[in-house]
Design a protein around this motif. Structure first.
Motif, PDB file in Angstrom:
ATOM      1  N   LEU A   9      10.982   4.037  -7.860  1.00 29.84           N
ATOM      2  CA  LEU A   9      12.088   4.011  -8.833  1.00 29.84           C
ATOM      3  C   LEU A   9      13.182   3.016  -8.470  1.00 29.84           C
ATOM      4  CD1 LEU A   9      12.482   7.837  -9.615  1.00 29.84           C
ATOM      5  CD2 LEU A   9      11.245   6.111 -10.938  1.00 29.84           C
ATOM      6  N   THR A  10      13.405   2.768  -7.158  1.00 30.50           N
ATOM      7  CA  THR A  10      14.579   1.962  -6.774  1.00 30.50           C
ATOM      8  C   THR A  10      14.232   0.718  -5.931  1.00 30.50           C
ATOM      9  OG1 THR A  10      14.954   3.064  -4.655  1.00 30.50           O
ATOM     10  CG2 THR A  10      15.917   4.123  -6.613  1.00 30.50           C
ATOM     11  N   ASP A  11      12.954   0.573  -5.541  1.00 32.79           N
ATOM     12  CA  ASP A  11      12.523  -0.528  -4.657  1.00 32.79           C
ATOM     13  C   ASP A  11      13.121  -0.451  -3.252  1.00 32.79           C
ATOM     14  OD1 ASP A  11      10.680  -1.917  -6.162  1.00 32.79           O
ATOM     15  OD2 ASP A  11      12.245  -3.013  -7.259  1.00 32.79           O
ATOM     16  N   GLN A  12      13.640   0.688  -2.880  1.00 36.36           N
ATOM     17  CA  GLN A  12      14.205   0.860  -1.528  1.00 36.36           C
ATOM     18  C   GLN A  12      13.195   1.571  -0.630  1.00 36.36           C
ATOM     19  OE1 GLN A  12      16.925  -0.479  -0.501  1.00 36.36           O
ATOM     20  NE2 GLN A  12      17.750  -1.128  -2.479  1.00 36.36           N
ATOM     21  N   PRO A  13      13.165   1.344   0.640  1.00 33.85           N
ATOM     22  CA  PRO A  13      13.964   0.411   1.448  1.00 33.85           C
ATOM     23  C   PRO A  13      13.361  -1.012   1.432  1.00 33.85           C
ATOM     24  CG  PRO A  13      12.554   1.727   2.868  1.00 33.85           C
ATOM     25  CD  PRO A  13      12.242   2.146   1.463  1.00 33.85           C
ATOM     26  N   LYS A  14      14.150  -1.963   0.947  1.00 33.76           N
ATOM     27  CA  LYS A  14      13.671  -3.333   0.722  1.00 33.76           C
ATOM     28  C   LYS A  14      13.257  -4.051   2.011  1.00 33.76           C
ATOM     29  CE  LYS A  14      15.182  -5.441  -3.549  1.00 33.76           C
ATOM     30  NZ  LYS A  14      15.396  -4.350  -4.442  1.00 33.76           N
ATOM     31  N   PHE A  15      13.976  -3.745   3.131  1.00 33.94           N
ATOM     32  CA  PHE A  15      13.673  -4.469   4.383  1.00 33.94           C
ATOM     33  C   PHE A  15      12.237  -4.225   4.844  1.00 33.94           C
ATOM     34  CE2 PHE A  15      14.849  -0.301   5.962  1.00 33.94           C
ATOM     35  CZ  PHE A  15      13.951  -0.106   6.996  1.00 33.94           C
ATOM     36  N   ALA A  16      11.621  -3.125   4.353  1.00 34.05           N
ATOM     37  CA  ALA A  16      10.272  -2.772   4.814  1.00 34.05           C
ATOM     38  C   ALA A  16       9.175  -3.316   3.890  1.00 34.05           C
ATOM     39  CB  ALA A  16      10.157  -1.255   4.944  1.00 34.05           C
ATOM     40  N   ASP A  17       9.548  -4.130   2.898  1.00 33.57           N
ATOM     41  CA  ASP A  17       8.554  -4.704   1.979  1.00 33.57           C
ATOM     42  C   ASP A  17       7.631  -5.701   2.667  1.00 33.57           C
ATOM     43  OD1 ASP A  17       9.324  -3.401  -0.290  1.00 33.57           O
ATOM     44  OD2 ASP A  17      10.596  -5.007  -1.058  1.00 33.57           O
ATOM     45  N   TYR A  18       6.395  -5.789   2.212  1.00 25.94           N
ATOM     46  CA  TYR A  18       5.529  -6.926   2.558  1.00 25.94           C
ATOM     47  C   TYR A  18       4.817  -7.365   1.282  1.00 25.94           C
ATOM     48  CZ  TYR A  18       1.980  -3.213   3.059  1.00 25.94           C
ATOM     49  OH  TYR A  18       1.167  -2.141   2.853  1.00 25.94           O
ATOM     50  N   ALA A  19       4.071  -8.480   1.364  1.00 23.40           N
ATOM     51  CA  ALA A  19       3.508  -9.083   0.141  1.00 23.40           C
ATOM     52  C   ALA A  19       2.482  -8.154  -0.525  1.00 23.40           C
ATOM     53  CB  ALA A  19       2.863 -10.414   0.490  1.00 23.40           C
ATOM     54  N   PHE A  20       2.563  -8.076  -1.848  1.00 23.76           N
ATOM     55  CA  PHE A  20       1.611  -7.285  -2.634  1.00 23.76           C
ATOM     56  C   PHE A  20       0.284  -8.029  -2.713  1.00 23.76           C
ATOM     57  CE2 PHE A  20      -0.347  -6.469  -6.800  1.00 23.76           C
ATOM     58  CZ  PHE A  20      -0.567  -5.105  -6.681  1.00 23.76           C
ATOM     59  N   HIS A  21      -0.819  -7.290  -2.574  1.00 22.38           N
ATOM     60  CA  HIS A  21      -2.135  -7.907  -2.702  1.00 22.38           C
ATOM     61  C   HIS A  21      -2.994  -7.089  -3.677  1.00 22.38           C
ATOM     62  CE1 HIS A  21      -5.804  -9.935  -1.815  1.00 22.38           C
ATOM     63  NE2 HIS A  21      -5.165 -10.763  -0.991  1.00 22.38           N
ATOM     64  N   PRO A  22      -3.437  -7.703  -4.792  1.00 25.05           N
ATOM     65  CA  PRO A  22      -4.168  -6.940  -5.816  1.00 25.05           C
ATOM     66  C   PRO A  22      -5.438  -6.275  -5.297  1.00 25.05           C
ATOM     67  CG  PRO A  22      -3.660  -9.164  -6.611  1.00 25.05           C
ATOM     68  CD  PRO A  22      -3.206  -9.100  -5.187  1.00 25.05           C
ATOM     69  N   VAL A  23      -6.152  -6.923  -4.373  1.00 22.09           N
ATOM     70  CA  VAL A  23      -7.412  -6.332  -3.892  1.00 22.09           C
ATOM     71  C   VAL A  23      -7.135  -5.004  -3.170  1.00 22.09           C
ATOM     72  CG1 VAL A  23      -9.372  -6.657  -2.323  1.00 22.09           C
ATOM     73  CG2 VAL A  23      -8.618  -8.539  -3.781  1.00 22.09           C
ATOM     74  N   ARG A  24      -6.053  -5.005  -2.361  1.00 15.48           N
ATOM     75  CA  ARG A  24      -5.679  -3.754  -1.683  1.00 15.48           C
ATOM     76  C   ARG A  24      -5.352  -2.676  -2.704  1.00 15.48           C
ATOM     77  NH1 ARG A  24      -2.672  -6.621   2.460  1.00 15.48           N
ATOM     78  NH2 ARG A  24      -0.923  -6.560   1.035  1.00 15.48           N
ATOM     79  N   ALA A  25      -4.626  -3.068  -3.754  1.00 14.35           N
ATOM     80  CA  ALA A  25      -4.215  -2.093  -4.762  1.00 14.35           C
ATOM     81  C   ALA A  25      -5.422  -1.546  -5.531  1.00 14.35           C
ATOM     82  CB  ALA A  25      -3.204  -2.729  -5.712  1.00 14.35           C
ATOM     83  N   TRP A  26      -6.407  -2.395  -5.822  1.00 15.41           N
ATOM     84  CA  TRP A  26      -7.630  -1.904  -6.482  1.00 15.41           C
ATOM     85  C   TRP A  26      -8.352  -0.911  -5.588  1.00 15.41           C
ATOM     86  CZ3 TRP A  26      -8.567  -1.637 -11.263  1.00 15.41           C
ATOM     87  CH2 TRP A  26      -8.140  -2.622 -12.156  1.00 15.41           C
ATOM     88  N   LEU A  27      -8.453  -1.261  -4.308  1.00 12.19           N
ATOM     89  CA  LEU A  27      -9.096  -0.355  -3.350  1.00 12.19           C
ATOM     90  C   LEU A  27      -8.342   0.986  -3.330  1.00 12.19           C
ATOM     91  CD1 LEU A  27     -11.395  -0.324  -1.269  1.00 12.19           C
ATOM     92  CD2 LEU A  27      -9.740  -1.069   0.452  1.00 12.19           C
ATOM     93  N   GLY A  28      -7.016   0.905  -3.303  1.00  9.60           N
ATOM     94  CA  GLY A  28      -6.192   2.115  -3.333  1.00  9.60           C
ATOM     95  C   GLY A  28      -6.463   2.943  -4.583  1.00  9.60           C
ATOM     96  N   THR A  29      -6.663   2.262  -5.715  1.00 11.95           N
ATOM     97  CA  THR A  29      -6.926   2.970  -6.980  1.00 11.95           C
ATOM     98  C   THR A  29      -8.238   3.748  -6.894  1.00 11.95           C
ATOM     99  OG1 THR A  29      -5.782   1.199  -8.137  1.00 11.95           O
ATOM    100  CG2 THR A  29      -7.184   2.647  -9.477  1.00 11.95           C
ATOM    101  N   PHE A  30      -9.279   3.102  -6.360  1.00 10.90           N
ATOM    102  CA  PHE A  30     -10.580   3.793  -6.256  1.00 10.90           C
ATOM    103  C   PHE A  30     -10.485   4.974  -5.284  1.00 10.90           C
ATOM    104  CE2 PHE A  30     -12.207  -0.417  -7.767  1.00 10.90           C
ATOM    105  CZ  PHE A  30     -12.646   0.054  -8.993  1.00 10.90           C
ATOM    106  N   ILE A  31      -9.766   4.779  -4.191  1.00 11.56           N
ATOM    107  CA  ILE A  31      -9.640   5.865  -3.214  1.00 11.56           C
ATOM    108  C   ILE A  31      -8.834   7.029  -3.823  1.00 11.56           C
ATOM    109  CG2 ILE A  31      -8.626   6.470  -0.952  1.00 11.56           C
ATOM    110  CD1 ILE A  31      -9.533   3.706   0.020  1.00 11.56           C
ATOM    111  N   LEU A  32      -7.819   6.689  -4.614  1.00  9.75           N
ATOM    112  CA  LEU A  32      -7.027   7.729  -5.293  1.00  9.75           C
ATOM    113  C   LEU A  32      -7.900   8.532  -6.255  1.00  9.75           C
ATOM    114  CD1 LEU A  32      -4.217   8.960  -5.852  1.00  9.75           C
ATOM    115  CD2 LEU A  32      -3.912   7.233  -7.617  1.00  9.75           C
ATOM    116  N   ILE A  33      -8.733   7.837  -7.034  1.00 16.97           N
ATOM    117  CA  ILE A  33      -9.620   8.529  -7.984  1.00 16.97           C
ATOM    118  C   ILE A  33     -10.589   9.437  -7.213  1.00 16.97           C
ATOM    119  CG2 ILE A  33     -11.481   8.202  -9.684  1.00 16.97           C
ATOM    120  CD1 ILE A  33      -9.949   5.569 -10.513  1.00 16.97           C
TER     121      ILE A  33
END
Ligand code: SAH
Length: 194
Positions: free
Chosen positions: A62-86
């Motif tokens: 909701l707020t994008d916090q804590p920003k200092f702990a961000d790292y680059a988004f990678h679509p392949v990781r997110a797809w893998l996360g989606t399958f694992i979530l399902i």
């Protein structure tokens, strides 16, 4: 896949969790309890797990916090996360179906509690906790933030490792040799490994 979509999928996972669990929670309220263990300890572990799997990632989404702990988004990781979530949600659904009236959110033994050793419980003693591990891993893959991504693994991991031995002791005290034999032929989470 974008970061926005990944956050949305994380949110849909939370909604799926509530939809899967809701009817069981209602039924559990009506099923009498014979033995309730370590209530304060259990409530504390539940709060830690809930904070890691829900509160911390929700703040990030909701707020994008804590920003200092961000790292680059990678679509392949997110797809893998989606399958694992399902997979995690499908497993959560299945374990609720197999455990039926024996399910409790904390350590409890029901009146007329039957030991479940069929269905997914034939091979594993803690498939519902396995489904929460999958959920926590999917959170780490969907949310590219060291704190919001890993808080589920830390939060649920704390509950799991603090609870699992106590749960097995409670089951041994309740079911004796029946549970001892069941332990001897099953694994905790991963068939053949652990
Ligand atoms: N640890 C299991 C169940 C989680 S729900 C899993 O991860 O799938 C926790 C409750 O389930 C406990 O309070 C206990 O009473 C009950 N329980 C755990 N294993 C069970 C089994 N094999 N049969 C019946 N009830 C069980």
């Amino acid at each position: 896949m974008t970061l926005f979509v990944a956050k949305l999928i994380w949110g849909l996972g939370c909604i799926a969790y509530y939809i899967i669990r809701y009817p069981h929670q209602r039924r559990a309220r009506k099923t009498p309890v014979a033995d309730r263990r370590e209530r304060i300890r259990e409530q504390t572990l539940m709060a830690i797990s809930y904070t890691g799997l829900f509160v911390v990632p929700l703040i990030y989404v909701l707020t994008d916090q804590p920003k200092f702990a961000d790292y680059a988004f990678h679509p392949v990781r997110a797809w893998l996360g989606t399958f694992i979530l399902i997979a995690g949600m499908a497993l959560l659904h299945r374990t609720h179906r197999d455990l039926g009236r024996a399910w409790s959110i904390t350590l409890e033994v029901r009146q007329q509690h039957a030991l479940v050793t069929r269905g997914i419980y034939e091979k594993l003693r803690h498939p519902m906790y396995a489904s929460f591990w999958l959920w926590a891993i999917s959170q780490a893959l969907l949310l590219p933030n060291w704190i919001a991504g890993l808080s589920g693994i830390v939060g649920f991991g704390t509950l799991f490792f603090a609870r699992v031995g106590h749960e097995e002791r409670m089951m041994l005290e309740t079911f004796g040799d029946e549970y001892r034999a069941y332990m001897a032929r099953t694994y905790r989470l991963i068939p053949g490994i652990y």
